[in-house]
Design an enzyme around this catalytic site. Structure first.
Site, mmCIF file in Angstrom:
data_model
loop_
_atom_site.group_PDB
_atom_site.id
_atom_site.type_symbol
_atom_site.label_atom_id
_atom_site.label_comp_id
_atom_site.label_asym_id
_atom_site.label_seq_id
_atom_site.Cartn_x
_atom_site.Cartn_y
_atom_site.Cartn_z
ATOM 1 N N ASN A 10 0.861 -1.105 -0.210
ATOM 2 C CA ASN A 10 -0.459 -0.065 0.587
ATOM 3 C C ASN A 10 1.202 1.285 -0.029
ATOM 4 O OD1 ASN A 10 -2.123 1.204 -0.193
ATOM 5 N ND2 ASN A 10 -3.462 0.270 1.378
ATOM 6 N N GLY B 138 -0.059 -1.438 9.261
ATOM 7 C CA GLY B 138 0.204 0.223 8.983
ATOM 8 C C GLY B 138 1.222 0.128 9.874
ATOM 9 N N LYS C 140 13.665 -7.491 16.423
ATOM 10 C CA LYS C 140 13.917 -8.882 16.565
ATOM 11 C C LYS C 140 13.758 -10.204 15.517
ATOM 12 C CE LYS C 140 13.687 -10.342 20.585
ATOM 13 N NZ LYS C 140 13.644 -10.243 22.234
ATOM 14 N N HIS D 215 24.517 1.984 11.414
ATOM 15 C CA HIS D 215 25.498 2.808 11.581
ATOM 16 C C HIS D 215 26.259 2.353 13.082
ATOM 17 C CE1 HIS D 215 23.963 5.945 8.072
ATOM 18 N NE2 HIS D 215 22.689 6.209 8.767
#
Length: 185
Positions: free
Chosen positions: A85, A142, A166, A115
Site C-alpha cells: 500500500n 500500518g 529481532k 551506522h
C-alpha cells in the site's frame, strides 16, 4: 590483491563509505522512483516497466502503490501476488526479500541501513547494512518498522505500529515496540 570498491563492500555487508559510484546508483533509483510516483494511476504498464527496471525482481500480479521510496531498488526482490500500500520506505542498502502473497499496509518502513556505535566511525561517514527477509503470506500492519537484519517467518502477522528488532518465527502474531509474539496462529 585488489582492494574492494566501496560499492562491493556495501554489497558484501561490510562497513563502507558512500562514494561517487554508490551515489550514482542512488541517483538512478531516485530518478526512477520519481518517475514512478509521478505516473497517472491508470498507467499500470509503464509503472510495471519502470518497477522492473528499478527492482531486483518483481513477481507476477504484484502491486506497489505510490508514493514509495527506495534507496537503490536493485537490492529489493518482491514475490508473486504481493500487495504494497501507499508510503513504503525501503532503505535497501542490503538485500530486501519479500515473499509471495505478502500484504504490506501503508507507511511501512523496511530499514536495512545502520551506522556504527563508535562515534569516530560515524564522523568518518562509515555505514553498513544487514538484509531483511519477509516470508510468504506475511501481513505487516500500518506503520510497521522492520529493522536491519530481521527475518519474519511465513504466515506471520505484525500489528500496526510495531517495531521489529529481532527475527519473528512463522505462524505468529506480533505487536508492540519492540515487537513481541502474543500468540501463535
Amino acid at each position: 590483491m585488489t582492494e574492494k570498491s566501496m560499492r562491493q563492500r556495501m554489497l558484501d555487508g561490510e562497513l563502507y563509505i558512500a562514494d561517487d559510484e554508490i551515489a550514482g546508483d542512488y541517483l538512478r533509483a531516485q530518478n526512477l522512483t520519481r518517475r514512478i510516483n509521478a505516473l497517472p494511476a491508470g498507467d499500470r504498464a509503464t509503472k510495471l516497466d519502470l518497477l522492473e527496471e528499478l527492482l531486483g525482481a518483481i513477481g507476477d500480479d504484484t502491486e506497489i502503490r505510490t508514493p514509495m521510496q527506495f534507496d537503490y531498488g536493485y537490492q529489493t526482490f518482491v514475490g508473486d501476488r504481493t500487495f504494497v500500500n501507499f508510503g513504503l520506505v525501503c532503505l535497501d542498502v542490503a538485500r530486501v526479500t519479500i515473499g509471495n502473497d505478502v500484504q504490506i499496509a501503508s507507511n511501512v518502513q523496511l530499514l536495512t541501513a545502520w551506522h556504527p556505535i563508535d562515534p569516530q566511525q560515524r564522523r568518518d561517514k562509515w555505514e553498513a547494512a544487514s538484509p531483511i527477509t519477509i516470508g510468504d503470506n506475511v501481513w505487516l500492519g500500518g506503520g510497521v518498522i522492520v529493522c536491519p537484519g530481521v527475518t519474519i517467518g511465513d504466515n506471520t502477522v505484525v500489528g500496526a505500529g510495531a517495531v521489529v528488532v529481532k527475527d519473528l518465527p512463522a505462524n505468529v502474531v506480533a505487536v508492540g515496540n519492540p515487537a513481541r509474539v502474543i500468540r501463535e496462529i
